[in-house]
Design a protein around this motif. Structure first.
Motif, PDB file in Angstrom:
ATOM      1  N   ARG A   1      74.823  67.583  22.658  1.00 23.46           N
ATOM      2  CA  ARG A   1      75.874  67.775  22.410  1.00 23.46           C
ATOM      3  C   ARG A   1      76.900  66.497  22.206  1.00 23.46           C
TER       4      ARG A   1
ATOM      5  N   ALA B   1      82.984  71.284  24.798  1.00 23.37           N
ATOM      6  CA  ALA B   1      81.861  71.245  24.222  1.00 23.37           C
ATOM      7  C   ALA B   1      80.950  70.273  24.607  1.00 23.37           C
TER       8      ALA B   1
ATOM      9  N   THR C   1      81.429  66.929  25.819  1.00 25.77           N
ATOM     10  CA  THR C   1      81.819  65.561  25.520  1.00 25.77           C
ATOM     11  C   THR C   1      82.025  64.773  27.112  1.00 25.77           C
TER      12      THR C   1
ATOM     13  N   SER D   1      85.304  66.319   8.087  1.00 35.58           N
ATOM     14  CA  SER D   1      85.166  67.586   8.362  1.00 35.58           C
ATOM     15  C   SER D   1      86.496  68.614   8.143  1.00 35.58           C
TER      16      SER D   1
ATOM     17  N   VAL E   1      84.481  72.540  17.303  1.00 37.18           N
ATOM     18  CA  VAL E   1      83.618  71.464  17.618  1.00 37.18           C
ATOM     19  C   VAL E   1      82.471  71.814  16.890  1.00 37.18           C
ATOM     20  N   ASN E   2      81.304  72.557  16.978  1.00 42.03           N
ATOM     21  CA  ASN E   2      80.385  72.728  16.546  1.00 42.03           C
ATOM     22  C   ASN E   2      80.294  72.725  15.177  1.00 42.03           C
ATOM     23  N   VAL E   3      80.973  73.575  14.546  1.00 41.48           N
ATOM     24  CA  VAL E   3      81.021  73.862  13.101  1.00 41.48           C
ATOM     25  C   VAL E   3      81.642  72.573  12.471  1.00 41.48           C
TER      26      VAL E   3
ATOM     27  N   LEU F   1      81.510  69.459  13.396  1.00 43.13           N
ATOM     28  CA  LEU F   1      80.509  68.305  13.543  1.00 43.13           C
ATOM     29  C   LEU F   1      79.480  68.609  12.615  1.00 43.13           C
ATOM     30  N   ALA F   2      78.944  69.929  12.450  1.00 41.64           N
ATOM     31  CA  ALA F   2      77.656  70.102  11.495  1.00 41.64           C
ATOM     32  C   ALA F   2      78.109  69.713  10.315  1.00 41.64           C
TER      33      ALA F   2
END
Length: 277
Positions: free
Chosen positions: A2, A47, A49, A245, A253-255, A257-258
């Motif tokens: 994470r 997420a 942090t 992004s 967050v996940n999408v 950051l990817a």
């Protein structure tokens, strides 16, 4: 892994004009509203942090910095501000209890060199010493950030560092980023060997209780999780330009950051996790 620690560059205005600045955001119009910034903080906390570093531009000039620091404390973040100290005194009066860490940016013990670099008007070192003393009085953890350039790589800053007594001293090899500092940084660039000269001159400070952290250009690239003023993740990849992004508030967050990536091994290798609590 994470995104345990995130640098949130709140906005791009700054009271200084550092020639090497790699966060000018020439290509980023505007910044998040207070409401959207709070929503973003909530998403980052959900997420996973743990530590939020407010940066800029100059974050203490942001109209809602106090409220955002207080909201971060309420959400359970370890809070940190990376600053030149512009309005740090005023912020401390109201929100000292909400701030865990302050990283003050001082690149040289020479007022003349600081002015040549564009950081201040000839009194930045003196003002920073007074602010370090104030932060110690408040019991806030302090870091010193130094960018090593052609103007200061031969300097010995040991006396200054001992005077201000940071818990951590991070020194960065000046980093060129296309679209951010091109046109002003070129004559400040140094070789890895010159950077190493500066590092070796100061490494013994680690024996005096000061955690000395040196970051080459290679260590800086792709090892930070960073958010720009519009609430997008961005990455200083090997392309030499920033990659942005989709807005985190829209993609999650996940999408988001990817889309830009993050090198966890380099993050860990540069000491990205330490005893910040």
């Amino acid at each position: 892994m994470r995104p345990i620690s995130i640098n949130f560059h709140l906005w791009k205005p700054c009271n200084y004009h550092c020639r090497f600045c790699f966060a000018t955001f020439r290509d980023v119009p505007g910044y998040l509203t207070f409401s959207d910034a709070k929503r973003l903080l909530s998403l980052l906390r959900e997420a996973g942090t743990e530590k939020i570093n407010f940066a800029g531009g100059e974050p203490t000039l942001h109209p809602y910095i106090g409220e955002l620091v207080a909201e971060s404390r309420r959400l359970g973040f370890v809070t940190s501000i990376v600053t030149n100290g512009a309005r740090m005194t005023e912020l401390l009066h109201k929100h000292a209890s909400d701030i865990d860490w302050v990283a003050l940016s001082v690149d040289s013990a020479s007022e003349m060199i600081q002015k040549q670099l564009g950081r201040g008007n000839g009194d930045h070192v003196l003002r920073s010493i007074a602010l370090f003393d104030k932060l110690h009085q408040y019991g806030i953890h302090v870091k010193l950030n130094t960018v090593v350039t052609s103007l200061n790589f031969q300097e010995d800053m040991s006396t200054f560092v001992r005077r201000v007594r940071p818990e951590r001293w991070k020194v960065f090899q000046v980093l060129p980023v296309e679209g951010q500092n091109d046109g002003s940084v070129e004559d400040l660039l140094i070789s890895p060997h010159q950077f190493q000269e500066f590092v070796e001159r100061h490494q013994t400070l680690s024996d005096e209780g000061i955690r000395f952290v040196a970051e080459t250009n290679n260590l800086m690239k792709d090892s930070y999780v960073m958010v720009n003023p519009q609430g997008q993740f961005y990455n200083n990849t090997t392309t030499g330009r920033y990659l942005y992004s989709s807005p985190i508030l829209e993609a999650g967050v996940n999408v988001a950051l990817a889309q830009v990536g993050w090198n966890v091994e380099t993050f860990l290798g540069r000491g990205g996790i330490y005893s910040w609590k």
